[in-house]
Design an enzyme around this catalytic site. Structure first.
Site, PDB file in Angstrom:
ATOM      1  N   GLU A  37      34.438  49.226  35.352  1.00  0.00           N
ATOM      2  CA  GLU A  37      34.731  50.081  34.204  1.00  0.00           C
ATOM      3  C   GLU A  37      35.606  51.222  34.715  1.00  0.00           C
ATOM      4  OE1 GLU A  37      31.420  51.938  32.170  1.00  0.00           O
ATOM      5  OE2 GLU A  37      32.800  52.861  30.726  1.00  0.00           O
ATOM      6  N   ARG A 263      22.762  45.414  45.182  1.00  0.00           N
ATOM      7  CA  ARG A 263      23.877  46.335  45.348  1.00  0.00           C
ATOM      8  C   ARG A 263      23.805  46.984  46.729  1.00  0.00           C
ATOM      9  NH1 ARG A 263      24.617  49.082  40.672  1.00  0.00           N
ATOM     10  NH2 ARG A 263      25.664  50.827  41.618  1.00  0.00           N
ATOM     11  N   LYS A 273      28.962  56.166  40.590  1.00  0.00           N
ATOM     12  CA  LYS A 273      30.082  56.915  40.036  1.00  0.00           C
ATOM     13  C   LYS A 273      29.614  58.215  39.383  1.00  0.00           C
ATOM     14  CE  LYS A 273      31.919  53.220  38.191  1.00  0.00           C
ATOM     15  NZ  LYS A 273      32.709  52.309  37.352  1.00  0.00           N
TER      16      LYS A 273
HETATM   17  P1  ATP Z   1      28.121  52.854  39.458  1.00  0.00           P
HETATM   18  O1  ATP Z   1      26.646  52.671  39.456  1.00  0.00           O
HETATM   19  O2  ATP Z   1      28.654  53.389  40.729  1.00  0.00           O
HETATM   20  O3  ATP Z   1      28.633  53.590  38.278  1.00  0.00           O
HETATM   21  P2  ATP Z   1      28.765  50.466  38.158  1.00  0.00           P
HETATM   22  O4  ATP Z   1      28.011  49.240  38.480  1.00  0.00           O
HETATM   23  O5  ATP Z   1      28.454  51.130  36.885  1.00  0.00           O
HETATM   24  O6  ATP Z   1      28.697  51.408  39.389  1.00  0.00           O
HETATM   25  P3  ATP Z   1      31.155  49.115  37.451  1.00  0.00           P
HETATM   26  O7  ATP Z   1      32.516  49.638  37.331  1.00  0.00           O
HETATM   27  O8  ATP Z   1      30.454  48.670  36.242  1.00  0.00           O
HETATM   28  O9  ATP Z   1      30.304  50.226  38.180  1.00  0.00           O
HETATM   29  O10 ATP Z   1      31.082  47.996  38.567  1.00  0.00           O
HETATM   30  C1  ATP Z   1      32.012  46.952  38.715  1.00  0.00           C
HETATM   31  C2  ATP Z   1      31.409  45.882  39.557  1.00  0.00           C
HETATM   32  O11 ATP Z   1      31.037  46.371  40.845  1.00  0.00           O
HETATM   33  C3  ATP Z   1      30.144  45.327  38.933  1.00  0.00           C
HETATM   34  O12 ATP Z   1      30.191  43.920  39.006  1.00  0.00           O
HETATM   35  C4  ATP Z   1      29.033  45.889  39.768  1.00  0.00           C
HETATM   36  O13 ATP Z   1      27.945  45.029  39.780  1.00  0.00           O
HETATM   37  C5  ATP Z   1      29.708  46.035  41.131  1.00  0.00           C
HETATM   38  N1  ATP Z   1      29.073  47.109  41.889  1.00  0.00           N
HETATM   39  C6  ATP Z   1      28.935  48.392  41.513  1.00  0.00           C
HETATM   40  N2  ATP Z   1      28.256  49.100  42.442  1.00  0.00           N
HETATM   41  C7  ATP Z   1      27.963  48.227  43.439  1.00  0.00           C
HETATM   42  C8  ATP Z   1      27.267  48.339  44.682  1.00  0.00           C
HETATM   43  N3  ATP Z   1      26.740  49.494  45.094  1.00  0.00           N
HETATM   44  N4  ATP Z   1      27.160  47.234  45.455  1.00  0.00           N
HETATM   45  C9  ATP Z   1      27.705  46.086  45.061  1.00  0.00           C
HETATM   46  N5  ATP Z   1      28.360  45.901  43.906  1.00  0.00           N
HETATM   47  C10 ATP Z   1      28.496  46.964  43.091  1.00  0.00           C
HETATM   48 MG    MG Z   2      28.609  49.974  35.021  1.00  0.00          MG
END
Ligand code: ATP
Ligand code: MG
Length: 563
Positions: A37, A263, A273
């Protein structure tokens, strides 16, 4: 692309794919995607997912899309999209023409919503957010049906179209899927799929005042793109039945298979984020690319290499259980990679003047020094030597312990690439008592040769000729947080920030050879560590270096566990 581990490491995800290929579950296609996102810069956790998705696609001869999952206009921006694109390219991956946006599917998603309504499988609900939450029930109690659940198809169509037309205030109504309020899985209790939100979208501007919820848009976007394996993190495990439900109701052929993995969590930092935005907005760091940040932009500016990050992601593997990976493993991968790539140079961070009393006043010798001790192909450089040098302040001790192999009263030491010198005397500041100058004599016979009488010289120290020294600024970075898992501590995670994570040294000296160093170039400053010319602040004639990582690897044990 080089990886320290074997070229195609296997893991439970690849095992599932192998089996799917064997049974031709998705034909013989492998199609993955990375779906960020655009509401922040990507971090090391995202890098893990990038390596996994793009790595699998290339290993199986498949495709990997980059899709911006931009369904929530608040907080999303073009700046973030551009940073994501730039960062993934820098990591070494490419998607060709397979760049997509969930917002491109808004029309199609709207049609999907109408289809659900017509099938009697979605309804407009006029409970407010609190009421919806209250009606939803708990883990132990079933939910209650909304009083609006049995609106007729006609009324639902009419209301939903009017929602789209902007007739209602934000939050007045939502569209919900009609699934099962008694489901043991709370996610299945008539989830919201559309909401009214008057907020300009960075791509569709004011075209829409209703937006699909992530859970609706994400899985359907995967299906629209014919993704075979939708790899995501564990927190989406409970959402899988919902995603399957949407896809089954709305799309005939394509059935992406969701696979969840743990993760990445990294010690002494935060990877979320939301938290990273707080650090940026509250000025705890200089920006998303602050070299202390676990963002790809921060790691790049710090001087980490793409291959080091890829090697790290390969070495931690993919697991089903959440755990905290030690940041020293990442540092180990960086050090490993730079040890091979980075040319050697000398720099003095905290200078102490040293005069060689028996060296001719106006003589300057030019020493030819190897840029890499193990790699002659990296060539040599000329380093001038003269009577007055700078050495590292902590390479001299007035009263050194026995094991200290550097300079002190009565001691001899080798100057790197040059002569053996012997301590003679020191000069102190009368008021502070601080040592301000050391006097030595040199042994002319020892230019790159051992002493002819066979005496052993244990220590080697680095130096810069004072008359030829180039002033530089050096920024030393330490861990951003004082505790291993700040996000898990009680209270505000920001209370655990390491207030000494940045130390700026402004009176350092480096070789003249670095006068016009290109921003982003990386070096090993001998005996000190790896340093990178800062991409923002380094100037010709006045370089600024970031310490990428110190030389000393005190983490060998952890690293060997990771292999
Ligand atoms: P955050 O919790 O940092 O906001 P998010 O999962 O909301 O991260 P997205 O932009 O939705 O962020 O993530 C894009 C992709 O990256 C998703 O498929 C998510 O599962 C993966 N991802 C995000 N954080 C991690 C992590 N710490 N380890 C592995 N994959 C991750
Ligand atoms: Mg997300």
């Amino acid at each position: 692309m080089t990886e320290t581990n074997n070229a195609s490491p296997t893991d439970f995800i690849r095992e599932i794919i192998d089996e799917d290929l064997r049974t031709e579950k998705h034909g013989n296609r492998v199609a993955t995607r990375f779906p960020p996102e655009p509401n922040g810069y990507i971090h090391i956790g995202h890098a893990k997912s990038v390596c996994l998705n793009f790595g699998i696609a290339s290993q199986y001869g498949g495709t990997c899309n980059l899709r911006l999952d931009d369904t929530d206009p608040s907080g999303e921006s073009l700046e973030y999209v551009e940073s994501i694109i730039n960062d993934i390219h820098w990591l070494g991956f490419d998607w060709g023409d397979r760049l997509f946006y969930a917002s491109n599917y808004f029309d199609q998603l709207y049609e999907f919503a109408l289809k659900l309504i017509r099938a009697g499988k979605a309804y407009v609900c006029s409970l407010n957010a609190d009421e919806i939450r209250e009606y939803r029930g708990t883990f132990t109690e079933p939910g209650r049906e909304s009083p609006y659940r049995n609106r007729s198809v006609e009324e639902n169509l009419d209301m939903f179209e009017r929602m789209r037309a902007g007739e209602f205030d934000d939050g007045a109504h939502v569209l919900r899927a009609k699934i099962d309020m008694a489901s043991p899985n709370i996610v299945m209790r008539d989830p919201v799929i559309y909401r009214i939100k008057r907020s300009p979208h960075y791509r569709t501007d004011m075209k829409w005042v209703i937006y699909p919820m992530y859970d609706f848009a994400h899985c359907l976007s995967d299906a629209i793109e014919n993704i075979t394996h939708s790899i995501c993190t564990l927190e989406f495990e409970n959402n899988r039945p919902l995603y399957d439900w949407f896809v089954k109701e709305l799309i005939d052929d394509s059935r992406p298979q969701q696979i969840e993995f743990a993760r990445l969590n990294l010690s002494y930092t935060v990877i979320s984020k939301r938290m990273l935005i707080e650090l940026v907005q509250n000025g705890h760091v200089s920006g998303w690319d602050d070299p202390r940040m676990p963002t790809v932009a921060g790691m790049r500016r710090r001087g980490y290499t793409p291959s080091a990050i890829r090697n790290f992601c390969a070495s931690i593997g993919v697991a089903k259980n959440d755990n905290l990976v030690d940041i020293s493993l990442l540092e180990h991968c960086v050090r490993d990679d730079l040890n091979e790539q980075a040319p050697r140079t000398m720099g003095v961070l905290r200078p102490l003047r040293l005069v060689i009393d028996n060296y001719p006043e106006d003589l300057v010798e030019e020493f030819e020094c190897a840029n890499h001790p193990q790699n002659p192909a990296m060539g040599t450089r000329i380093v001038p030597f003269s009577r007055v040098l700078y050495i590292e302040r902590d390479d001299f001790l007035e009263d050194p312990p026995k094991k200290y192999n550097r300079l002190g009263p009565g001691r001899e030491v080798r100057l790197r690439n040059a002569y053996v010198i012997r301590y003679e005397s020191m000069v102190k500041d009368e008021t502070t008592g601080e040592v301000t100058e050391i006097h030595c004599t040199y042994d002319p016979e020892t230019k790159n040769a051992p002493p002819s009488d066979g005496r052993k010289i244990k220590g080697v120290i680095h130096w810069i000729s004072a008359a030829h020294a180039l002033s530089a600024e050096v920024r030393l970075y330490d861990r951003l947080f004082l505790v291993p898992d700040p996000a898990a501590e009680s209270g505000d995670f920001k209370e655990y920030l390491n207030l000494e994570s940045l130390e700026i040294l402004t009176s350092c000296y480096v070789e003249q050879n670095l006068r016009d160093v290109a921003p982003g170039n990386r070096y090993q400053f001998e005996r000190l560590g790896y340093f990178c010319a800062d991409s923002e602040d380094s100037q010709p004639g006045r370089p600024v270096f970031n310490r990428i990582v110190p030389l000393r690897d005190s983490w060998g044990k952890i690293a060997s566990q990771g292999k």
